[in-house]
Scaffold this active site. Structure first.
Site, PDB file in Angstrom:
ATOM      1  CE1 TYR A 147      12.678  -0.071  -3.771  1.00  0.00           C
ATOM      2  CE2 TYR A 147      12.336   1.143  -5.812  1.00  0.00           C
ATOM      3  CZ  TYR A 147      11.821   0.482  -4.710  1.00  0.00           C
ATOM      4  OH  TYR A 147      10.462   0.369  -4.560  1.00  0.00           O
ATOM      5  CE  LYS A 198      11.068  -2.914  -5.474  1.00  0.00           C
ATOM      6  NZ  LYS A 198      10.315  -3.952  -4.729  1.00  0.00           N
TER       7      LYS A 198
END
Length: 247
Positions: A148, A152
């Protein structure tokens, strides 16, 4: 002139809040999601707005093209894009499988790429475009989120690149990096670490200077500004909406 927006992952949470806010701002809104979109669409139409719900897999290029084509035919040229669709496959590095790593990148990064590529031609033709992509404070690193965090961080790099490439066509690209926002995703994180959501929120709030947790509407207000006509001189930026100066 009424513009058309596409919000991915708009069926619930932050995406739903952004879709409703953009409709409130006067835009026609296409709500894309792998899950149900009826609640978001119904809320928009009940308030007098115009919305279209579509099932689409943002990580699949052909699915994205079909959805964008349908949006253009039904609502008009999409000149506002909010890349919000995302998934979690949290795990510590030594436990994380490559499949868990790759799946998160394919949805967050691949999905944002597929969507931006599909809509940019409409934006260039209209000489107006707004691309708003969801990053996260996890871009700065977060335990159990190798996949993640990488995705991001990548969103931020792509955003700055799109700002450079598309600026001369009247298209801006910006990213929002939410901090702790009360959503189904944060509930899932609480479950993963084995604490009640109320305790999770309380602990998080203690670290936030404004002394409260974030709500989906906090992100929607920021997206509303970045999607507006008035934000035409703001591009390539990452705005941390986290209740303070750092994650």
């Amino acid at each position: 002139m009424t513009r058309t927006a596409i919000v991915t992952g708009g069926g619930r949470g932050i995406g739903a809040a952004i879709a409703k806010r953009l409709s409130f701002d006067g835009l026609k809104v296409a709500v894309l999601d792998m899950g149900p979109t009826e609640d978001t669409v119904s809320a928009i139409t009940a308030a007098g707005g115009e919305a279209l719900g579509l099932e689409a897999d943002v990580s699949d290029e052909s699915s994205v093209k079909a959805a964008v084509d349908q949006v253009a035919q039904t609502l008009g040229a999409p000149t506002v894009l909010v890349n919000n669709a995302g998934i979690l496959r949290d795990n510590l590095l030594f436990k994380m499988t490559y499949e868990e790593f790759d799946k998160v990148l394919s949805v967050h990064l691949g999905g944002a790429f597929n969507m931006a590529k599909a809509v940019q031609s409409y934006m260039v033709e209209e000489k107006f475009g707004r691309i708003v992509s969801m990053s996260s404070t996890s871009a700065l690193g977060n335990r159990g989120q190798t996949n993640y965090s990488a995705a991001k961080s990548g969103i931020q790099g792509m955003t700055k690149t799109w700002a450079i490439e598309l600026g001369k066509f009247g298209v801006t690209a910006n990213a929002i990096a939410p901090g702790f926002i009360e959503t189904d995703m944060t509930k899932a994180t609480a479950e993963r670490v084995g604490v009640s959501f109320d305790d999770f929120v309380t602990a998080a709030t203690k670290e936030i200077p404004v002394a409260r947790s974030g709500k989906p509407e906090d992100i929607a207000h920021t997206a509303s500004f970045l999607a507006s006509e008035g934000a035409g001189f703001v591009s390539g930026q990452v705005i941390y909406v986290a209740g303070g100066p750092k994650a």
